[in-house]
Enzyme design. Structure first.
Site, PDB file in Angstrom:
ATOM      1  CG  HIS A 137      -1.916  -1.087   1.253  1.00 34.52           C
ATOM      2  ND1 HIS A 137      -2.833  -1.259   0.240  1.00 34.52           N
ATOM      3  CD2 HIS A 137      -2.136  -2.089   2.137  1.00 34.52           C
ATOM      4  CE1 HIS A 137      -3.580  -2.327   0.519  1.00 34.52           C
ATOM      5  NE2 HIS A 137      -3.169  -2.852   1.653  1.00 34.52           N
ATOM      6  CG  ASP A 267      -4.889  -9.858   3.551  1.00 34.73           C
ATOM      7  OD1 ASP A 267      -4.585 -10.379   2.452  1.00 34.73           O
ATOM      8  OD2 ASP A 267      -4.584  -8.685   3.850  1.00 34.73           O
TER       9      ASP A 267
HETATM   10  C1  X5A Z   1      -0.923  -5.134   4.060  1.00 34.08           C
HETATM   11  C2  X5A Z   1      -2.376  -5.113   4.402  1.00 34.08           C
HETATM   12  C3  X5A Z   1      -4.280  -3.820   5.098  1.00 34.08           C
HETATM   13  C4  X5A Z   1      -4.660  -2.482   5.598  1.00 34.08           C
HETATM   14  C5  X5A Z   1      -6.127  -2.458   6.007  1.00 34.08           C
HETATM   15  C6  X5A Z   1      -6.553  -1.105   6.533  1.00 34.08           C
HETATM   16  N1  X5A Z   1      -2.885  -3.934   4.753  1.00 34.08           N
HETATM   17  N2  X5A Z   1      -7.941  -1.088   6.840  1.00 34.08           N
HETATM   18  O1  X5A Z   1      -3.031  -6.135   4.397  1.00 34.08           O
HETATM   19 ZN    ZN Z   2      -4.003  -7.093   2.851  1.00 33.91          ZN
END
Ligand code: X5A
Ligand code: ZN
Length: 633
Positions: A137, A267
């Site tokens: 991100h 995830d």
């Molecule tokens: C790397 C990653 C997720 C951020 C989620 C914020 N970031 N709501 O999985």
């Molecule tokens: Zn993620």
């Protein structure tokens, strides 16, 4: 081909942690790293890997992707107290600093580059780096979504620079969109970036328009950014496999990368609170196995997200086992992608069709798009794709520029939202046809016609059934309007591109057929439209069966590209037109009734009037002479 699998892990990266309470960030815990490593140990996978030490990434390496300003801000946090750390963190969307964050992030970058070096030098065939903080991100000038430096993006730039690579594939199977990575390589054709992500029509974080399937890259990078948005949660093994079979792998093999880097977030696996997906750990073995067939096996897997510790650990183990060459476990669950997944897959394929030879041969099988209204799933045929409506400000912005003269009331403005969404899909050739309900069909039709011409369509055929209170200007020949209405319209004379056909369907049976084959179809085929708009307004003089037949037969034109506008929500009419559009039914004619003499004369007259301009009307020299004579006497 080199052999061996590198594993990079440094416990120091567990020192980065959240110091205050923050329900958004509190899932990114140090145990993500330590428990994954423990899991690897318990499966005796650690000892089978080649241990490669982490190192700090250098400032120069970080600057391959990030601004000096971003680096300096990050560096300055090392000596801050908790209050200061909290304040800096608040400048970003979902990020927290700890005094050790900068050091850990440099280790995360360095660990990633160590893996690239190990693979590129041939020391190992492939490998995995367990790192924190994650990277995808993170943007040139900003931390975001638990990420400070974009480990994978830096690795790609590093590999291009150090090893002269010209084609790198980044596969981002994390459940979030790696918008940071997308931004960094958006204009770069040497890096093919693929990301699937939970999207839910832009409801899910980071809720960006540019995460959708139509973000294909910019400038020279067009076609090298692939976004596969998941619009529902609960995607499972077969959805992920389908995405690989039908989107990523064809493109990846055509791209022929020299190195593959995975932004490996877990995830997207079952049990994860962020992803809410259903894919089991075994699926990651399969995904890994597929990617091992590219780039002569040069595969670097870099950890990103993954917040369910058990699921994360199992999935990491599946990945490493597969990298080591172990047999791939059997996949479970029913082997069929869900409808929503199929839709997303079709959409991204359609969006990329201009850029990839593999996709060049097929027509998008999604035929029909519409906007769902309450309960519409019960009356619309299967395989009609439901779209999301535009919001009011978006419509306003669009309408105020080019359609302001047509649209004067706010109420009508709102009704155009679904029209634009569906028509755009048709114009962009992402779907074949579409249907929308409108409280003001004539106005909607006028807007649709102008919108299509403005988009670049050269010949738009419009067949309007009912009273057409508003007749667009057709002088430039870019539209041909055939208005089928009950009453003779005084004052309105037909011209080549605006023809009025007075026709009242016989209540006893179907005689509309004769008007269709005797006049409408020959004119339409003479015109050769590249889009057909079929509209039904007030006081329609045709029965549903006649309208269905019209829809069915006009699919022979314009590569079956049809936009249907139906006044109000006359449910059974909508239903039948939708059925005709998806090809789910053949319209029933009813009893054939021969047309009355009056109607025969009407058609003959029209043929006589127009056969010089629309030559498909000609069927007999004699007849036309006869008609011509009888009308000039
Ligand atoms: C790397 C990653 C997720 C951020 C989620 C914020 N970031 N709501 O999985
Ligand atoms: Zn993620």
């Amino acid at each position: 081909m080199a052999s061996g699998t590198a594993l990079i892990y440094d416990a120091e990266m567990t020192t980065h942690k959240l110091l205050w309470s923050d329900p958004i960030c509190d899932i990114e815990v140090p145990e993500r790293l330590s428990s994954s490593y423990e899991q690897l140990r318990s499966y005796h996978l650690v000892e089978r890997c080649v241990h490669v030490p982490a190192r700090e990434g250098t400032e120069e390496e970080i600057l391959l992707v990030h601004s000096l300003e971003h680096l300096e801000v990050a560096k300055s946090t090392q000596t801050m107290n908790e209050e200061e750390l909290k304040r800096v963190s608040e400048n970003y969307d979902a990020f927290f600093f700890h005094p050790s964050t900068y050091r850990c992030a440099r280790l995360a970058v360095g660990a990633t580059l160590q893996l690239v070096d190990a693979v590129m030098s041939g020391k190992v065939r492939n490998g995995m780096a367990l790192v924190r903080p994650p990277g995808h991100h993170s943007q040139r000038n900003a931390a975001n979504g638990f990420c400070l430096f974009n480990n994978v993006a830096i690795a790609a730039e590093y590999a291009k620079l150090k090893y002269g690579l010209q084609r790198i594939l980044i596969v981002d199977w994390d459940v979030h969109h790696g918008q940071g990575t997308q931004y960094i390589f958006e204009e770069d054709p040497s890096v093919l970036y693929f990301s699937w992500h939970r999207y839910e029509h832009q409801e899910f974080w980071p809720s960006l328009k540019e995460s959708n399937y139509d973000a294909v890259g910019l400038g020279r990078g067009k076609g090298f950014n692939i976004n596969l948005p998941w619009n529902k949660v609960g995607m499972g093994n077969s959805d992920y496999l389908a995405a690989f079979f039908h989107v990523l792998l064809p493109m990846a093999f055509e791209f022929d990368p020299e190195l593959v880097i995975v932004s490996s977030g877990y995830d997207s696996g079952i049990g994860d609170p962020e992803g809410q997906m259903n894919a089991t750990p075994e699926v990651f073995a399969h995904l890994t196995h597929f990617l091992m067939q590219l780039a002569n096996g040069k595969l670097c897997v870099i950890l990103e997200g993954g917040y369910h510790l058990k699921s994360l650990g199992e999935s990491v183990c599946m990945t490493v086992k597969t990298l080591l060459g172990d047999p791939v476990p059997q996949i479970t669950g029913e082997m069929a992608p869900c409808l929503s997944a199929i839709e997303s897959i079709q959409n991204v394929r359609a969006a990329h069709k201009p850029y990839w030879k593999w996709l060049a041969y097929e027509v998008p099988p999604i035929k029909t798009a519409t906007i769902g209204c309450e309960g519409s799933e019960h009356f619309l045929p299967e395989h009609v794709q439901l779209m999301k409506e535009m919001d009011k400000t978006e419509i306003k912005a669009l309408v105020s520029g080019f359609y302001a003269d047509l649209v004067k009331e706010d109420k009508t403005l709102l009704s155009l939202g679904s029209l634009f969404v569906i028509l755009d899909r048709i114009l962009k050739k992402e779907v074949c046809n579409g249907i929308t309900a409108s409280p003001t069909a004539a106005l909607s039709t006028a807007v649709a016609l102008r919108h299509s011409v403005r988009f670049g369509f050269q010949r738009v055929l419009c067949v309007f059934v009912g009273d057409m209170e508003m007749i667009p200007n057709t002088e430039d020949g870019k539209m041909l309007i055939i208005n089928i209405c009950e009453k003779e319209q005084s004052g309105k004379t037909s011209c080549k591109h605006c023809i009025s056909l007075n026709w009242k369907e016989d209540a006893e049976g179907n005689d509309f057929f004769s008007a269709l084959v005797g006049f409408i179809l020959p004119v339409a085929y003479s015109y050769q439209p590249n889009l057909t708009v079929i509209a039904v307004g007030p006081n329609r003089s045709l029965e549903i069966s006649g309208i269905s037949l019209l829809v069915a037969l006009l699919q022979g034109l314009a590569e079956s590209r049809i936009f249907a506008v139906i006044e109000d929500t006359e449910i059974s009419l909508m239903q039948n037109v939708a059925k005709a559009l998806v090809g789910a039914s053949t319209p029933s004619f009813g009893i054939y009734v021969p047309p009355t003499q009056e109607k025969v004369n009407k058609i003959k007259a029209l043929r006589g009037q127009f056969q010089q301009e629309w030559k498909m009307l000609q069927c007999s020299g004699k007849l036309s002479d006869f008609i011509f004579n009888s009308y000039t006497q």
